[in-house]
Design a protein around this motif. Structure first.
Motif, PDB file in Angstrom:
ATOM      1  N   ALA A 194      26.319 -11.239 -34.663  1.00  0.00           N
ATOM      2  CA  ALA A 194      24.962 -10.835 -33.428  1.00  0.00           C
ATOM      3  C   ALA A 194      25.052 -10.147 -32.205  1.00  0.00           C
ATOM      4  CB  ALA A 194      24.554 -12.064 -33.968  1.00  0.00           C
ATOM      5  N   THR A 195      26.383 -11.084 -31.638  1.00  0.00           N
ATOM      6  CA  THR A 195      26.454 -10.383 -30.043  1.00  0.00           C
ATOM      7  C   THR A 195      27.079  -9.026 -30.378  1.00  0.00           C
ATOM      8  OG1 THR A 195      27.031 -12.868 -29.574  1.00  0.00           O
ATOM      9  CG2 THR A 195      28.389 -11.232 -28.265  1.00  0.00           C
TER      10      THR A 195
ATOM     11  N   GLN B 134      24.418  -6.851 -30.663  1.00  0.00           N
ATOM     12  CA  GLN B 134      23.281  -6.233 -29.467  1.00  0.00           C
ATOM     13  C   GLN B 134      24.509  -6.211 -28.384  1.00  0.00           C
ATOM     14  OE1 GLN B 134      20.141  -7.835 -28.471  1.00  0.00           O
ATOM     15  NE2 GLN B 134      19.781  -7.979 -31.081  1.00  0.00           N
ATOM     16  N   THR B 135      25.322  -6.102 -27.937  1.00  0.00           N
ATOM     17  CA  THR B 135      26.210  -5.296 -26.987  1.00  0.00           C
ATOM     18  C   THR B 135      25.976  -3.706 -27.519  1.00  0.00           C
ATOM     19  OG1 THR B 135      28.024  -7.518 -27.286  1.00  0.00           O
ATOM     20  CG2 THR B 135      28.358  -5.124 -25.845  1.00  0.00           C
TER      21      THR B 135
ATOM     22  N   GLY C  84      30.053 -12.651 -23.945  1.00  0.00           N
ATOM     23  CA  GLY C  84      28.382 -12.800 -24.164  1.00  0.00           C
ATOM     24  C   GLY C  84      28.143 -13.765 -25.369  1.00  0.00           C
ATOM     25  N   ALA C  85      28.461 -13.840 -25.894  1.00  0.00           N
ATOM     26  CA  ALA C  85      28.163 -15.208 -27.168  1.00  0.00           C
ATOM     27  C   ALA C  85      28.049 -16.056 -26.531  1.00  0.00           C
ATOM     28  CB  ALA C  85      29.257 -14.815 -28.646  1.00  0.00           C
TER      29      ALA C  85
END
Lengths: 160, 74
Positions: free
Chosen positions: A152-153, A156-157, A32-33
């Motif tokens: 940050a990813t 968020q995960t 997801g990055a």
């Protein structure tokens, strides 16, 4: 080499039943990055059987050392050691790493991997937390530069 | 971007408009909207995105020519 084609390369490794863990930038992308990465990094299991499977896959991928003008092919001796083989293939650049974190081999990473389905294949990918640790560990500018996006990813995960 | 991926991103953006109180950037200046959008994709879709992005960058590199240098000289 033409534009990077990651999926066909991963498929060849999977078809040859190579035991490997995807690490590096592409591993972060798959989790997801949204970062840009130029090559594909794997840590392989360095048993004689797996090195033989890897060599067969690399032959199909037409892999050669990308920093050597003689276009040398990787050998059993190269891939059995802890060093890094920086290769060029018909699909994209491929870094085959005997160890990461200085001396951590395949077996030392297996507790931190997740299995990801990519269409008709399933691969092992190093988890985002351990990837972040590896980037922090190297301390190289290019690794430190992507750390804010990776952290940050991960944050968020954990929210979702 | 494939039709499936576009639909997934659109669905995410529709949710975003409802959850408008989420911050767009974190304290490091990282664009969280891009990360949320990316997390809405499947791993395979992210891989395709990476391939397309690499191809686009390569295409731009192949046609890019310096016309005016940083100091304003040709």
């Amino acid at each position: 080499m033409e534009s990077a084609r990651y999926l066909p390369l991963l498929r060849v490794l999977a078809e040859h039943e190579v035991e490997f863990i995807l690490v590096g930038g592409l591993a972060a992308v798959l989790q997801g990055a949204p970062i840009v990465t130029g090559d594909l990094d794997i840590v392989h299991r360095r048993t004689p059987e797996n090195v033989a499977r890897l060599l067969a896959a690399l032959a199909e991928l037409e892999a050669v050392y990308r920093i050597d003008p003689r276009r040398l092919k990787p050998t059993d001796a190269h891939l059995s050691g802890p060093g890094h083989a920086l290769l060029s293939t018909k699909f994209c650049d491929l870094d085959v790493l005997g160890t990461i974190f200085v001396d951590t081999r395949y077996e030392g990473l297996t507790d931190d991997v997740l299995e990801l389905e990519l269409g008709d294949i399933t691969i092992q990918v190093l988890g985002l937390e351990r990837l972040i640790q590896s980037k922090e560990h190297t301390g190289r500018g290019k690794d430190l530069a992507v750390l804010p996006a990776l952290r940050a990813t991960l944050a968020q995960t954990k929210k979702t | 971007m494939s039709g499936t991926m576009t639909a997934r991103v659109s669905a995410y953006e529709a949710r975003l408009s409802v959850q408008g109180d989420e911050p767009a950037f974190n304290e490091d200046g990282v664009d969280l909207t891009q990360i949320r959008r990316f997390l809405a994709l499947t791993p395979l879709e992210r891989l395709v995105w990476a391939e397309h992005t690499a191809a686009e960058i390569e295409a731009l590199r192949s046609i890019a020519r310096v016309k005016v240098s940083a100091r304003g000289k040709r």
